[in-house]
Design an enzyme around this catalytic site. Structure first.
Site, PDB file in Angstrom:
ATOM      1  N   CYS A 275      -3.507  -7.983   0.874  1.00 47.28           N
ATOM      2  CA  CYS A 275      -2.272  -7.262   0.510  1.00 47.28           C
ATOM      3  C   CYS A 275      -1.646  -6.515   1.685  1.00 47.28           C
ATOM      4  CB  CYS A 275      -2.534  -6.335  -0.670  1.00 47.28           C
ATOM      5  SG  CYS A 275      -3.573  -4.901  -0.313  1.00 47.28           S
ATOM      6  N   HIS A 323      -3.951  -0.850  -3.130  1.00 50.26           N
ATOM      7  CA  HIS A 323      -3.125  -2.070  -3.126  1.00 50.26           C
ATOM      8  C   HIS A 323      -1.707  -1.719  -2.687  1.00 50.26           C
ATOM      9  CE1 HIS A 323      -2.270  -6.227  -4.051  1.00 50.26           C
ATOM     10  NE2 HIS A 323      -1.183  -5.848  -4.708  1.00 50.26           N
ATOM     11  N   HIS A 335       3.710  -9.627  -3.152  1.00 50.57           N
ATOM     12  CA  HIS A 335       2.404  -9.120  -2.743  1.00 50.57           C
ATOM     13  C   HIS A 335       1.378 -10.253  -2.717  1.00 50.57           C
ATOM     14  CE1 HIS A 335       0.467  -8.449  -6.979  1.00 50.57           C
ATOM     15  NE2 HIS A 335       1.343  -9.430  -7.034  1.00 50.57           N
TER      16      HIS A 335
END
Length: 361
Positions: A275, A323, A335
Site C-alpha cells: 500500500c 493502510h 490502493h
C-alpha cells in the site's frame, strides 16, 4: 585502530549489497476489491442464512491481514533505516581510510624532521645558535628556530587531531553497525510475523469450498459497501470540492496506471506494490519524496481536514495508520489492498478513516 577497523570500508560496502538483496515479498492491506461507484449503491444479494460462520471467517481474515499490514510497516521501516545506516557506514569507512592515509603522511613528515635533527648531531637549533660566532647567522638562525618550532607544534597538533578524528569515526561506525544489526533483527522478526499471519489466512481460505469462497467474497463486498454508503450518507461529497494540483494529478495518473498489478508486501514497483509502496512511488513520480511507510506518512506529512481533501492526497486508514490509499476524486481512492489482491479503485470510505495527509504544498 585495530585490524578490524582497516577492513571497515569493505565490510560497509558488503552491508549495502546485503541490505539491497534482502527485499522480499510483503503485506499491508485494506478492504477487498473495488467498491461500487460512490453515487450508486446497488443492493447485493444477501448470502444464505448460515453465513454467520462465514462472517466470523471474514472478520478473522481481516484481523490476520491487518496484523500482517502492521508487520509490513515495521519491515519497511527497518528496511529504510538499514539502507540509511549502510550508507552512513560506507561514508564513515571512507573517512577512516582517508584519515589513516593522512596520519601516515604526517608521521612520515615527523620522521623526516627527526632524521634531519639526527644528521645535525642531535643538537637542537638553539644550541647551534649559542655556538655561532656570527651575529648575522645568529639572527637568521633565530628566525628559523621560531619557524621550526611553529611548524613542529602545528605538525604535532595536526597529528593529534587526525588521531582523535579517527577514533571518533571508529566509534560512530561501531554505533551504526549496532543499529544496522538491530534493524536486521527487526526486519527478520517482522518478516516472520508477516509470513505467519498470511499463512494462517491462506490456510483458512484453503479450507473453504468454492461456493463458500464466493459467499465470502460477497460478504467482503457488502462490508465495504456498507462502510462506503455510511460515509457518503454524511454528505461529505458535498463538502469535498478541492481540485488536485499539477503534481497531485500526476501522482493520481501514476497510481491508477498500476491498477491490476499484484500486491506484494515490501514491494515498491514497478511490477508489484504494497500500500505505501504504491503511494510513495506515485508521489516520487510527481517529483515529491514522501516517507516509505503509511505510519510515517501519517506522522510526517501535513494533515488536512477531510472536507478539504483533493485528488492526490493520501487517506490513512485504521487507528494504527496501517493502510493508505491515494484519493482520486468523486469519493474514490486507489490502493494496493492485501496479499492475493491487485491494485484497484475502491470507495474512499470503505475502511475506517484515520485522517488525510498532503504530500505537496
Amino acid at each position: 585502530m585495530g585490524t578490524g577497523k582497516r577492513g571497515l570500508l569493505a565490510t560497509a560496502v558488503t552491508v549495502v549489497c546485503a541490505v539491497t538483496v534482502l527485499a522480499a515479498p510483503g503485506t499491508a492491506f485494506a478492504s477487498p476489491g473495488p467498491t461500487p461507484a460512490p453515487t450508486t449503491a446497488p443492493t447485493l444479494t444477501p448470502p444464505p442464512s448460515h453465513s454467520k460462520d462465514l462472517e466470523e471467517v471474514r472478520e478473522k481474515l481481516d484481523a490476520l491481514y491487518h496484523d500482517a499490514a502492521v508487520a509490513t510497516d515495521a519491515y519497511n521501516a527497518a528496511e529504510e533505516a538499514a539502507k540509511k545506516q549502510s550508507a552512513e557506514l560506507v561514508t564513515l569507512a571512507k573517512k577512516i581510510a582517508d584519515g589513516r592515509e593522512k596520519l601516515a603522511g604526517l608521521k612520515d613528515r615527523a620522521g623526516r624532521a627527526a632524521s634531519s635533527q639526527y644528521r645535525t648531531g642531535g643538537l637542537p637549533d638553539e644550541a647551534h645558535l649559542l655556538l655561532s660566532d656570527d651575529p648575522g647567522d645568529f639572527l637568521d638562525g633565530a628566525g628559523r628556530v621560531l619557524q621550526g618550532q611553529r611548524a613542529t607544534k602545528g605538525l604535532l597538533g595536526e597529528m593529534t587531531r587526525t588521531q582523535q578524528d579517527l577514533e571518533q569515526y571508529a566509534e560512530d561506525a561501531s554505533a551504526q553497525w549496532q543499529k544496522l544489526e538491530a534493524n536486521r533483527k527487526a526486519k527478520a522478526a517482522a518478516q516472520k510475523k508477516i509470513e505467519k499471519q498470511i499463512a494462517a489466512a491462506e490456510k483458512i481460505e484453503s479450507q473453504l469450498e468454492k461456493e463458500e469462497k464466493e459467499r465470502l467474497a460477497l460478504l467482503q463486498q457488502q462490508a465495504a459497501q456498507r462502510a462506503q454508503t455510511a460515509w457518503l450518507g454524511t454528505g461529505i461529497l458535498e463538502e469535498i470540492q478541492g481540485e488536485g494540483t499539477v503534481q497531485g494529478q500526476k501522482a493520481v495518473r501514476y497510481a491508477t496506471a498500476q491498477i491490476g498489478k499484484p500486491y506484494v508486501w515490501g514491494a515498491e514497483g514497478p511490477d508489484s506494490f504494497d500500500c505505501s509502496g504504491l503511494t510513495s512511488q506515485a508521489w516520487a513520480n510527481a517529483g515529491v519524496t514522501v516517507p516509505r511507510t503509511s505510519q510515517e506518512q501519517w506522522r510526517q506529512l501535513r494533515h488536512v481536514a477531510l472536507k478539504d481533501m483533493r485528488p492526490g492526497d493520501l487517506i490513512i486508514y485504521f487507528d494504527d495508520a496501517s493502510h493508505v490509499g491515494l484519493y482520486v476524486g468523486d469519493g474514490t481512492m486507489v490502493h494496493a489492498p492485501r496479499p492475493g489482491r491487485t491494485v484497484t479503485v475502491a470507495g474512499a470510505g470503505s475502511m475506517p478513516i484515520l485522517g488525510v495527509v498532503r504530500p505537496d504544498a
